[in-house]
Design an enzyme around this catalytic site. Structure first.
Site, short mmCIF file in Angstrom:
data_model
loop_
_atom_site.label_atom_id
_atom_site.label_comp_id
_atom_site.label_asym_id
_atom_site.label_seq_id
_atom_site.Cartn_x
_atom_site.Cartn_y
_atom_site.Cartn_z
N TYR A 135 0.86 -1.19 0.00
CA TYR A 135 0.00 0.00 0.00
C TYR A 135 0.90 1.24 0.00
CZ TYR A 135 -3.85 3.16 0.78
OH TYR A 135 -4.77 4.16 0.59
N GLN A 196 -10.82 -0.08 0.86
CA GLN A 196 -11.23 -0.96 -0.26
C GLN A 196 -10.02 -1.60 -0.93
OE1 GLN A 196 -11.78 2.30 -0.02
NE2 GLN A 196 -11.50 3.39 -1.95
N ASN A 219 -3.47 6.04 5.99
CA ASN A 219 -4.20 6.84 6.99
C ASN A 219 -4.94 5.92 7.97
OD1 ASN A 219 -6.50 5.92 5.66
ND2 ASN A 219 -6.83 7.83 4.54
N SER A 242 5.19 9.19 13.97
CA SER A 242 6.63 9.12 13.87
C SER A 242 7.30 9.69 15.11
CB SER A 242 7.09 9.89 12.63
OG SER A 242 8.44 9.63 12.35
N GLN A 264 11.10 15.05 12.26
CA GLN A 264 9.98 14.17 12.57
C GLN A 264 8.72 14.97 12.90
OE1 GLN A 264 10.36 10.79 11.91
NE2 GLN A 264 12.15 11.87 11.12
N HIS A 267 6.14 15.66 10.17
CA HIS A 267 5.28 14.60 9.62
C HIS A 267 3.82 14.88 9.94
CE1 HIS A 267 7.76 11.61 7.71
NE2 HIS A 267 8.64 11.65 8.70
N GLU A 332 11.42 4.92 17.89
CA GLU A 332 11.49 4.50 16.49
C GLU A 332 12.87 4.87 15.92
OE1 GLU A 332 9.10 5.41 12.28
OE2 GLU A 332 8.91 6.78 13.98
N HIS A 333 13.26 6.14 16.04
CA HIS A 333 14.56 6.63 15.57
C HIS A 333 15.36 7.14 16.77
CE1 HIS A 333 11.64 7.59 12.23
NE2 HIS A 333 12.54 6.90 11.55
N ASP A 366 15.86 7.86 6.30
CA ASP A 366 14.54 7.86 5.67
C ASP A 366 14.63 7.60 4.17
OD1 ASP A 366 12.97 8.25 7.87
OD2 ASP A 366 12.80 10.41 7.66
N GLU A 420 0.71 -37.55 28.56
CA GLU A 420 -0.32 -36.57 28.22
C GLU A 420 -1.66 -37.24 27.90
OE1 GLU A 420 1.18 -34.11 25.06
OE2 GLU A 420 2.55 -33.01 26.38
N HIS A 425 -0.79 -40.99 19.62
CA HIS A 425 0.54 -40.44 19.44
C HIS A 425 1.60 -41.46 19.88
CE1 HIS A 425 -1.47 -36.56 19.08
NE2 HIS A 425 -0.31 -35.95 18.85
#
Length: 435
Positions: A135, A196, A219, A242, A264, A267, A332-333, A366, A420, A425
């Protein structure tokens, strides 16, 4: 523009733990209405296929076509986009792609096996996914770098078919995104977006093939849809806002650090920028640089909101305490803007990506450093890793007993199975035992 007063914390204050927890808190709960809307869209796509995709594409992207096949862009169109973009953009994309490919090829692990003393063969077979879905945001938020970072590891892993979906609201196509798809070796591209598109990739339609895993940012509707289809397909992660955390010894130019924090913050308003230093005067200097540089930024309003509501300047006793606070945050960074980053990195346990030294701006990661920029957020670096070749592969255990091995280990299995209460088995193993 009004000056920003960035939140100041000190690790020695009695309520530091609670203050830090409050700073890090981020509400990732999905609005009930978004959930219901996404579930409706996914249900329609699952049951009605292409017809539903066409209806939602017309509704949300204001794009009306007669069939989903018209929403597919062939390889010729991707090549045309690659030829059309400015030469400097093409060179930059190709250089970035080469570095990303080179880095990820080093992650590729082969299948392996070994033989124990009685001839039993054990091992692991590594195989790529058959088909991956990518995506890519469209419209105003167009990220060709995201195409490279998601598609190249998939192709290095050996994925046979990478299917990309990208919305084109009002029919507006971003040639740089298509050019990146051509460079990265994307196999099929559909100009479909939103929940979709996620549904089409997860369930398949008459025209869009079902995939094994869906990766890539989007999003709130895309993120919610990915969460909903997980289990039917794999997903990379549910990413939060971010984040950047900078540990500095006070010797880096404060303007550099302020701009790294901005990188950052620009963003979105929920992004989080944190600076940790044992030098209180340096924290003051960075605060001054923030207010000096903010009016020069194109996205100054977004930066101001992010820095004013979610940023922090944290004073610590020393760099070792800075590392301890960083591990608590699991950013994250993480930039180690210090004299000896190699020593400090030994104390870092949780971070998506670690940027070593004063000259290593997070922005390089990045785009073109080579490692993946798809990273765990919201503290999930405590247990997860950057996107990589391993995300597009799966592992099958190889087990091949010799007669001697079946006799020896069958006796062990028999005892455990009967313990068991699983008699079939036990008897299955016992048939291979030589009395």
């Amino acid at each position: 523009m009004t000056d920003i007063n960035i939140k100041r914390l000190n690790a020695s204050q009695r309520d530091f733990d609670s203050a830090l927890a409050k700073l890090l808190a981020w509400d990732d709960s999905v609005d009930h209405q978004v959930n219901e809307s996404v579930r409706h869209i996914l249900r329609e796509v699952k049951t009605r296929g292409d017809a539903a995709v066409l209806e939602f594409t017309e509704k949300f992207d204001r794009l009306k076509v007669d069939g989903v096949a018209e929403l597919e862009m062939d390889q010729g169109r991707l090549q045309k986009a690659l030829d059309a973009i400015p030469q400097d953009q093409r060179i930059a994309l190709e250089k970035a792609a080469d570095r990303i490919r080179d880095y990820h090829e080093r992650q590729n692990q082969p299948s392996w096996q070994y033989e124990d003393e009685d001839g039993t063969v054990l091992g692991q077979k590594v195989t790529p996914l058959d088909r991956a879905g990518l995506y890519v945001p469209g419209g105003k938020a167009a990220y060709p770098s995201s195409v490279l970072m998601n598609a190249i590891p998939a192709k290095v892993a050996g994925v046979s078919e990478v299917v990309m979906v990208v919305p084109t609201p009002d029919g507006v196509v971003n040639d740089m995104v298509l050019a990146a798809a051509a460079i990265a070796g994307v196999d099929r591209v559909f100009t479909v977006g939103g929940a979709q598109a996620v549904g089409a990739l997860a369930y398949g339609t008459e025209t869009i093939p079902a995939v094994d895993k869906i990766v890539g940012p989007g999003n709130i509707f895309v993120a919610t849809a990915k969460r909903e289809v997980f289990g039917t397909v794999g997903i990379d992660m549910i990413a939060g806002p971010s984040e950047i955390l900078v540990i500095c010894d006070g010797q880096t130019d404060p303007d550099w650090i302020a701009m790294d924090l901005f990188s950052q913050a620009e963003h979105d308003e929920q992004a989080q920028s944190i600076l940790i230093s044992p030098d209180a005067a340096f924290l003051d200097a960075v605060q001054a640089s923030v207010n000096k540089l903010l009016p020069t930024m194109e996205r100054s309003e977004i930066i101001a909101e992010s820095m004013g509501s979610r940023a922090a300047l944290i004073e610590v006793a020393d760099l070792s305490e800075a590392a301890a606070v960083s591990n608590r945050i699991a950013p994250e960074h993480l930039e180690l803007s210090v004299e000896n980053p190699e020593a400090l990195v030994e104390e870092i346990r949780h971070a998506g990506a670690i940027f070593m030294g004063r000259f290593t701006a997070e922005a390089l990661g990045d785009y073109c450093a080579g490692p993946n920029h798809v990273l765990p957020t919201s503290g999930t670096a405590r247990f997860s890793s950057p996107l990589g070749v391993y995300d597009f592969q799966k592992r099958s255990s190889i087990i091949g007993f010799s007669a001697a091995g079946a006799d020896r280990m069958g006796r062990v299995a028999s005892v455990l199975a009967r313990g068991e209460g699983l008699t079939a088995h036990a008897r299955s193993a016992e048939y291979r035992i030589n009395d």
